[in-house]
Design a protein around this motif. Sequence first.
Motif, PDB file in Angstrom:
ATOM      1  N   THR A   1      -1.444   6.188   2.163  1.00 23.14           N
ATOM      2  CA  THR A   1      -2.770   7.415   1.660  1.00 23.14           C
ATOM      3  C   THR A   1      -3.887   7.185   2.459  1.00 23.14           C
ATOM      4  OG1 THR A   1      -3.387   4.745   0.836  1.00 23.14           O
ATOM      5  CG2 THR A   1      -2.520   6.298  -1.005  1.00 23.14           C
TER       6      THR A   1
ATOM      7  N   HIS B   1      -5.532  -4.485  -6.460  1.00 20.44           N
ATOM      8  CA  HIS B   1      -5.781  -5.121  -7.269  1.00 20.44           C
ATOM      9  C   HIS B   1      -5.451  -6.363  -7.663  1.00 20.44           C
ATOM     10  CE1 HIS B   1      -5.828  -0.851  -8.857  1.00 20.44           C
ATOM     11  NE2 HIS B   1      -5.276  -0.851  -7.400  1.00 20.44           N
TER      12      HIS B   1
ATOM     13  N   THR C   1       0.274  -0.646  -0.143  1.00 20.07           N
ATOM     14  CA  THR C   1       0.279  -0.042   0.118  1.00 20.07           C
ATOM     15  C   THR C   1       0.904   0.758  -0.037  1.00 20.07           C
ATOM     16  OG1 THR C   1      -2.085   0.841   1.222  1.00 20.07           O
ATOM     17  CG2 THR C   1       0.205   0.055   3.107  1.00 20.07           C
TER      18      THR C   1
ATOM     19  N   GLU D   1      -9.620  -0.468  -2.547  1.00 18.02           N
ATOM     20  CA  GLU D   1      -9.444  -0.709  -3.943  1.00 18.02           C
ATOM     21  C   GLU D   1      -8.057  -2.166  -3.748  1.00 18.02           C
ATOM     22  OE1 GLU D   1      -7.566   1.554  -7.579  1.00 18.02           O
ATOM     23  OE2 GLU D   1     -10.339   2.596  -6.992  1.00 18.02           O
TER      24      GLU D   1
ATOM     25  N   ARG E   1      -1.580   4.688 -10.474  1.00 14.36           N
ATOM     26  CA  ARG E   1      -3.652   4.517 -10.941  1.00 14.36           C
ATOM     27  C   ARG E   1      -4.429   5.181 -10.073  1.00 14.36           C
ATOM     28  NH1 ARG E   1      -1.835  -0.583 -13.554  1.00 14.36           N
ATOM     29  NH2 ARG E   1      -3.033  -1.500 -11.728  1.00 14.36           N
ATOM     30  N   PHE E   2      -3.935   4.682  -8.929  1.00 12.43           N
ATOM     31  CA  PHE E   2      -5.288   5.295  -7.440  1.00 12.43           C
ATOM     32  C   PHE E   2      -4.376   6.606  -7.499  1.00 12.43           C
ATOM     33  CE2 PHE E   2      -6.255   5.491  -3.212  1.00 12.43           C
ATOM     34  CZ  PHE E   2      -6.955   5.104  -2.762  1.00 12.43           C
TER      35      PHE E   2
ATOM     36  N   PHE F   1      -5.009  -0.100  -2.298  1.00  9.02           N
ATOM     37  CA  PHE F   1      -4.802   1.491  -1.720  1.00  9.02           C
ATOM     38  C   PHE F   1      -6.864   1.816  -1.107  1.00  9.02           C
ATOM     39  CE2 PHE F   1      -2.339   0.207  -4.793  1.00  9.02           C
ATOM     40  CZ  PHE F   1      -1.213   0.483  -4.540  1.00  9.02           C
TER      41      PHE F   1
END
Length: 297
Positions: free
Chosen positions: A129, A255, A126, A253, A282-283, A241
């Motif tokens: 975030t 993945h 991670t 999210e 992307r996140f 994330f």
Amino acid sequence: MVYSDREMEGSPPRLEGELLRRMARWGSRGPEWFVRVAPPIVGLVACAVAGERRRFVADNLRRVRGKRGTFHEALDVARLFTGYAACLAEVLGAGATRGRSPEALVHGELHLRDAMADGRGVVFVTAHTAGWETVGPLLSRDHGLEVMIVERAEKDRAASAIQDRAREAHGLRVAHVGDDPLSALPLVHHLRGGGVVAVQIDRVPTHLRARAVILFGEPARIPEGPLHLAAMTGAPILPVFAARTGHRRYEVELHRPVRVARGAPDRVLDGAAQALASAMERFVRARPTQWFHFRPG
């Protein structure tokens, strides 16, 4: 979760002393209206006084999303600081009887089930975030996982103890590791017992080994630790994330798992490292003000 230098969710060093954590914990246990209102005010004050950190945050946001104009960039910086303050209060409020319990909307839950099906534990990767330390326990509770937060010892032991007690109140396990290679053995044992070890990949201390990747169109590095843990134990690596969407509300999210075989050649490790970096990119691109990145490194 391996914290690169023992800062909760990437916090600015001056905002992470024992006094502030005690204040945040006290404020997080006040009336519900106070818990909603106070943290953003504290975040705005921190934004105003932390000039160097504020400038770095602004530069980093431009790196992620490009230039947006002075007004919008200043607004984004303020959102990031207030979001961090709210997350800190909600983490340190673990165990408080007032207010509703945290809620999380999870996307990609099948990826977690896929990783768990191997029966070899799971390595979560991670970043700093919003909301991870609140969301981690929710995943643990809903899927019967034992999540281990692994980090380097903090110089301010009193402040560290406050944070650790909050994490333990959330149901997370905390382990402190040092430079001794044997200190990683508990992580391997935890994974082989079917547990989860979570690692943050958006910072690499100078003394740790790292692998080169491309992040936001620029050369960068991510720690090799999760790759080596996966190769040693057979545990899949699962990018996870979290984002804060409201008061005690989060979005997660998950993945596709990345698997690394024992003795994998460098080209395979390079590909796995880039896959992890790309998932983080992307996140963060979709939620740049949720990335608590306050300083270089």
